[in-house]
Scaffold this motif. Structure first.
Motif, mmCIF file in Angstrom:
data_model
loop_
_atom_site.group_PDB
_atom_site.id
_atom_site.type_symbol
_atom_site.label_atom_id
_atom_site.label_comp_id
_atom_site.label_asym_id
_atom_site.label_seq_id
_atom_site.Cartn_x
_atom_site.Cartn_y
_atom_site.Cartn_z
ATOM 1 N N GLU A 1 0.812 -1.287 -0.041
ATOM 2 C CA GLU A 1 -0.116 0.079 -0.055
ATOM 3 C C GLU A 1 0.890 1.390 -0.032
ATOM 4 O OE1 GLU A 1 -3.684 2.142 2.377
ATOM 5 O OE2 GLU A 1 -3.102 0.151 3.103
ATOM 6 N N ARG A 2 1.743 1.165 0.753
ATOM 7 C CA ARG A 2 2.818 2.533 0.506
ATOM 8 C C ARG A 2 3.357 2.616 -0.725
ATOM 9 N NH1 ARG A 2 4.597 4.624 5.368
ATOM 10 N NH2 ARG A 2 4.001 3.318 7.421
ATOM 11 N N VAL A 3 3.952 1.586 -1.318
ATOM 12 C CA VAL A 3 4.413 1.803 -2.510
ATOM 13 C C VAL A 3 3.198 2.226 -3.592
ATOM 14 C CG1 VAL A 3 5.523 0.666 -4.489
ATOM 15 C CG2 VAL A 3 6.186 0.055 -2.231
ATOM 16 N N TRP A 4 2.157 1.629 -3.526
ATOM 17 C CA TRP A 4 0.917 2.106 -4.453
ATOM 18 C C TRP A 4 0.694 3.699 -4.164
ATOM 19 C CZ3 TRP A 4 -3.851 3.596 -3.338
ATOM 20 C CH2 TRP A 4 -4.892 3.774 -4.307
ATOM 21 N N ARG A 5 0.825 4.004 -2.909
ATOM 22 C CA ARG A 5 0.588 5.505 -2.588
ATOM 23 C C ARG A 5 1.453 6.414 -3.264
ATOM 24 N NH1 ARG A 5 -4.110 5.904 0.099
ATOM 25 N NH2 ARG A 5 -4.838 3.987 1.232
ATOM 26 N N ILE A 6 2.836 6.015 -2.922
ATOM 27 C CA ILE A 6 3.999 6.567 -3.775
ATOM 28 C C ILE A 6 3.610 6.866 -5.197
ATOM 29 C CG2 ILE A 6 6.377 6.902 -4.400
ATOM 30 C CD1 ILE A 6 6.719 5.192 -1.525
ATOM 31 N N ALA A 7 3.257 5.814 -5.912
ATOM 32 C CA ALA A 7 3.057 6.047 -7.607
ATOM 33 C C ALA A 7 1.620 6.760 -7.642
ATOM 34 C CB ALA A 7 2.860 4.420 -7.776
ATOM 35 N N GLN A 8 0.703 6.761 -6.723
ATOM 36 C CA GLN A 8 -0.336 7.522 -7.058
ATOM 37 C C GLN A 8 -0.070 9.062 -6.763
ATOM 38 O OE1 GLN A 8 -3.550 6.651 -7.858
ATOM 39 N NE2 GLN A 8 -2.639 4.633 -8.189
ATOM 40 N N ALA B 1 -4.761 -5.288 -2.396
ATOM 41 C CA ALA B 1 -4.430 -4.371 -3.281
ATOM 42 C C ALA B 1 -5.845 -3.582 -3.486
ATOM 43 C CB ALA B 1 -3.777 -4.573 -4.614
ATOM 44 N N GLU B 2 -6.860 -4.472 -3.828
ATOM 45 C CA GLU B 2 -8.146 -3.807 -4.378
ATOM 46 C C GLU B 2 -8.879 -3.473 -3.231
ATOM 47 O OE1 GLU B 2 -9.012 -6.813 -8.126
ATOM 48 O OE2 GLU B 2 -9.783 -7.502 -6.126
ATOM 49 N N SER B 3 -8.663 -3.906 -2.108
ATOM 50 C CA SER B 3 -9.177 -3.384 -0.625
ATOM 51 C C SER B 3 -8.773 -1.985 -0.248
ATOM 52 C CB SER B 3 -8.777 -4.151 0.488
ATOM 53 O OG SER B 3 -7.688 -3.986 1.043
#
Length: 162
Positions: free
Chosen positions: A33-40, A61-63
């Motif tokens: 989730e941390r990495v996904w938020r960086i990408a976002q 991930a979908e959650s």
């Protein structure tokens, strides 16, 4: 900058060194989730997809709002997962960026700069952010390598930093 960008985050549950690593929590938030938020959080328009062979990671991930695709269990590396996603999705992208699922310390500004450079210069086919080590940090890195450490990535630049 009118190039289309796909950022793929490969995430594998069965890591030999750290099983379940993408779901490991850092200060209460899972690594993935941390990495996904960086990408976002980059200032470039991009589609972000988690690529995983684990139904548990996909559901997790979908959650939190991520798009996630299941990849083949036969993928040996994160690069294989990124390639599979790139082949399977219907859209075509000018830039496909593999953003490692454990890059929790990557500032969004660095990720943005790398993606922008690729978008602005079509001659750039591959890019890796790197930091020049100096002084004590460089000495420690070299000593660890001499002892046989396999952690830490080394980047060697040629003339003109290329």
């Amino acid at each position: 900058m009118d190039q289309s960008v796909l950022i793929v985050i490969p995430a594998r549950m069965e890591s030999t060194r750290f099983p379940g690593k993408p779901l490991a929590k850092i200060a209460g938030t899972a690594m993935l989730e941390r990495v996904w938020r960086i990408a976002q959080d980059i200032d470039v328009e991009a589609r972000v997809v988690v690529a995983t062979d684990s139904e548990d990671i996909k559901q997790f991930a979908e959650s939190f709002g991520a798009e996630a695709l299941l990849t083949s269990k036969s993928c040996q590396t994160g690069t294989d997962r990124v390639a599979e996603v790139a082949e399977r999705i219907e859209e075509s992208y000018d830039i496909i960026f593999s953003f490692q699922g454990d890059a929790v310390l990557m500032p969004p500004s660095i990720l943005s700069a790398v993606v922008k450079e690729m978008c602005n210069d079509s001659s750039v086919q591959i890019a890796t952010p790197a930091v020049r080590l100096t002084g004590e940090a460089r000495q420690r890195f070299v000593e660890e390598k001499r002892k046989g450490s396999t952690t830490g990535t080394s980047v060697v630049l040629g003339a003109g930093n290329q």
